[in-house]
Design an enzyme around this catalytic site. Structure first.
Site, short mmCIF file in Angstrom:
data_model
loop_
_atom_site.label_atom_id
_atom_site.label_comp_id
_atom_site.label_asym_id
_atom_site.label_seq_id
_atom_site.Cartn_x
_atom_site.Cartn_y
_atom_site.Cartn_z
N ASP A 59 2.23 71.57 3.19
CA ASP A 59 3.26 71.04 2.30
C ASP A 59 4.12 72.15 1.72
OD1 ASP A 59 4.36 68.74 0.73
OD2 ASP A 59 3.64 69.96 -0.93
N LEU B 56 9.17 64.03 -4.62
CA LEU B 56 10.58 64.41 -4.45
C LEU B 56 10.77 65.74 -3.73
CD1 LEU B 56 11.92 63.41 -7.99
CD2 LEU B 56 12.25 62.19 -5.83
N ARG B 57 9.68 66.40 -3.33
CA ARG B 57 9.86 67.70 -2.69
C ARG B 57 10.64 67.57 -1.39
NH1 ARG B 57 4.71 71.02 -2.39
NH2 ARG B 57 5.37 71.53 -4.49
N ALA B 58 10.38 66.52 -0.60
CA ALA B 58 11.09 66.35 0.65
C ALA B 58 12.59 66.15 0.42
CB ALA B 58 10.52 65.18 1.44
#
Length: 699
Positions: free
Chosen positions: A202, A283-285
């Site tokens: 990730d 929300l990282r993507a």
């Protein structure tokens, strides 16, 4: 200084107006244009120029400015930057140097990565000085981990902390220090050797899959260039010097433009729509996709993000964030992506009305440390395009299912239900009980059996040269000898024989060898589905514990090594899908094949302790019949027992009438006997609780 293979000489990595970069080259360049993207993971088979491209990347990056003598490479133009070697005033010389490519070996020690006490200063002068590690050296540069999937867990934890915080804190051996460590993390791996720990996966902003070209002309060109480089590296590199300079200039221009690229409100909403359609958690993507689209626009020389930028960014940032099982192949449904993006270009920002709040263009967001993002491939919106389920089928089509749900007890024959070799799908996997190797080993770091290694809790000290220094025990060993040594000063005199290193107890990875009965007596649909579910669950457990796995099946007249020992649990799961059932039961042949594999692996890696898991109902019938088949299986079991290998027999026998042959086999093997229904950790817990309640009631 050695000459590295030029980045632009790698096929697909030459960028000009006529041809653009391939996925690997583009991902590497974009993450150097905008380091906040978070690095690149390159997955691919052996011999696909992964390492070559990464090592060539550093040469095309523009130089950086540093203070002379600063081991921590802080930026002189950043007034907030602090170095443990500082402070640096206006009179300190500033020099320019190339960007460093720091390689992190998979077998590195923790001290080598984060830094440690300078032993020479401590032992000779009694001074406590800090020796910076690889994370300090990689600051403002590239940190490269080849075979990143084989990285020890304790090093993965260090990388996760550094990547999340951008700083490294050391509190050990009388040293208390903190320094900045912001780097572009680049990892390469061969999926056949095992998967990557999800938490570290990730942290990679982008991921790409690479494979060797199938076009003979392209393959010939690769060979031609490599042979020319090996013949005269300097002359070959000179031939690509102009392309390297052009690439550097384009990266410099893109870095200057990236802060000015506009990501409009419709563009940002389109990114959010793409991530929502693929059901990305967190929300990282979204943030990584936005940063990548902005960097791609800057690379292309555009001042505004377009549909093409978002599409290319999504293909790089989302595949490894899909919610999927560990054995599902990564990837992204490009047809779905195109349906979401549509054919029309992004509309401009809506005009600002007199009563509307001012809408600012959205640019690259600041670095975020949000939670882990995983993606599935089904849509939650009624209006969004539907997505096919991402889970692959675990077996082929079931045929010849006329047999009863539970086969009858007795000696297996050559013609039973499923005797034609049909396959059966596995029942759903579950959390299995922990199976461990007896004793304490010294193998590589993992999560299964007890081991003495470089990580874990400190349980003592010894005089070996491996491991970290145990300073207290070293001083204690020297203190008792000071009266017999000449005193040259008030300091404690230390000698090499006084040195003590820490002994730590942790966990190791093991070789888990499955020996699976696929004969006719196993072919009833319910039984084989249950057996495959148990093996699949144990494979998932091996994946999490970073084990090496192998698989043997026996049916008909012989046994077959369907999967030689490998770090890729994915391959084992795929082979399990294809295991047919039917025919006789050559139990002796299966055990003897397991013994051959175990002996061979012991020679290859003596520290990798094996765990043999035999999955069978204990019946035997092959070329030999009746008592002869039983005698041969008992002899084979005694031979395997003589190897001293920890063995578990998973008893697949079911039904109201049971012969107990698998339990007898476990006795001959000196193995633990586990009914297949008790492989589940929940089932074991329930059994223990039930037994405990019975004891309490009796009391």
């Amino acid at each position: 200084m050695p000459v590295h293979y030029p980045f632009s000489a790698v096929l697909g990595c030459a960028a000009d107006s006529a041809t653009d970069l391939d996925d690997m080259g583009l991902a590497l360049v974009l993450t150097t244009i905008s380091p906040e993207i978070g690095g690149v993971l390159v997955r691919g088979e052996k011999g696909t120029a992964k390492s070559t491209a990464v090592r060539g990347l550093a040469a095309v990056l523009p130089s950086i400015s540093v203070y002379a003598g600063d081991r921590f490479s802080i930026d002189p133009d950043d007034p907030s930057a602090e170095s443990p070697d500082g402070p640096f005033g206006p009179g300190v010389a500033v020099e320019s140097r190339p960007v460093r490519l720091v390689e992190l070996p998979v077998g590195a020690t923790e001290d080598r990565v984060v830094g440690s006490l300078h032993l020479e200063s401590a032992l000779s002068r009694g001074a406590i000085e800090f020796e910076p590690g690889l994370l300090a050296r990689a600051h403002r540069g590239l940190l490269y981990v080849d075979e990143v999937n084989l990285l020890h867990d304790h090093l993965v934890d260090l990388l996760l902390d550094a990547a999340a915080m951008g700083r490294v804190s050391i509190e050990r051996d009388g040293v208390s220090i903190e320094h900045a460590s912001r780097f572009v993390l680049i990892g390469t791996m061969n999926p056949e050797e095992g998967e990557l720990r999800p938490q570290l996966l990730d942290r990679f902003g982008l991921t790409v899959e690479v494979a060797a070209p199938r076009d003979p002309a392209l393959r010939a060109e690769v060979v031609r260039r490599r042979m020319a480089f090996d013949l005269d590296a300097a002359a070959f590199a000179e031939g690509f010097a102009s392309a390297e300079r052009e690439l550097t200039a384009r990266i410099v221009a893109a870095r200057g433009l990236v802060g000015k690229v506009r990501l409009t409100e419709p563009g940002l909403l389109k990114i959010a729509e793409v991530c929502a359609a693929f059901e990305v958690d967190g929300l990282r993507a979204d943030i990584v996709t936005a940063r990548t689209a902005v960097a791609h626009a800057a690379w292309a020389g555009r001042s505004e993000v377009t549909r093409a930028d978002i599409r290319r960014a999504a293909l790089l940032a989302l595949p490894h964030r899909r919610r999927r099982n560990p054995f599902d192949a990564p990837g992204l449904d490009e047809e779905l992506l195109d349906r979401i993006l549509g054919d029309d270009e992004l509309p401009p920002d809506p005009p600002e009305g007199p009563d509307d709040p001012e809408v600012e263009p959205v640019e690259a967001a600041p670095q975020e440390t949000s939670t882990t993002d995983e993606v599935s491939t089904s849509s939650t919106s009624d209006d969004a395009p539907s997505v096919e389920p991402g889970e692959r089928q675990r077996a082929g089509v079931e045929t010849n299912t006329d047999a009863s749900e539970d086969d009858q007890p007795g000696v297996s024959t050559s013609s039973t239900s499923g005797g034609d070799g049909s396959t059966t799908a596995a029942a759903p996997a579950y959390r299995p009980r922990l199976l461990t190797v007896t004793g304490v080993g010294t193998g590589r770091t993992g999560g299964r059996s007890k081991a003495i290694g470089t990580t874990g809790r400190r349980i003592g000290a010894d005089t070996s040269t491996h491991g970290s220094l145990h300073l207290v025990e070293t001083l204690k060993a020297a203190a008792g000898k000071q009266s017999a040594r000449p005193r040259t000063s008030a300091q404690v005199e230390l000698r090499p024989e006084d040195l003590r290193t820490a002994v730590r107890e942790g966990r190791e990875a093991n070789l888990v060898l499955f020996c699976v009965d696929a004969s006719g007596s196993m072919a009833a649909r319910k039984r084989m589905a249950q057996v495959k579910a148990a093996v699949l669950s144990l494979l998932l457990d091996a994946y999490r514990r970073r084990d090496k796995v192998g698989m043997i099946t026996f049916r008909g007249e012989d046994a077959e090594l369907v999967l030689p020992p490998t770090g890729s649990v994915d391959l084992a799961a795929a082979r399990l899908d294809e295991v047919p059932a039917g025919g006789r039961t050559p139990l002796a042949e299966g055990l003897l094949e397991a013994a051959r594999v175990l002996q061979r692996e012991r020679l290859r890696d003596p520290d990798l302790r094996p765990l043999l898991v035999v999955v069978t109902d204990g019946r035997a019938n092959s070329k030999a019949h009746g008592k002869e088949a039983v005698r041969r299986s008992q002899q084979a079991a005694a031979y395997v027992a003589g190897l001293g290998v920890t063995t578990v027999v998973i008893d697949s026998e079911s039904g109201p009438m049971r012969l107990g042959l698998a339990r007898e086999l476990a006795g001959h093997l000196g193995a633990e006997h586990v009914p297949v229904a008790e492989v589940s950790a929940e089932a074991l817990t329930s059994a223990v609780q039930s037994r405990t309640q019975t004891w309490k009631g009796a009391a």
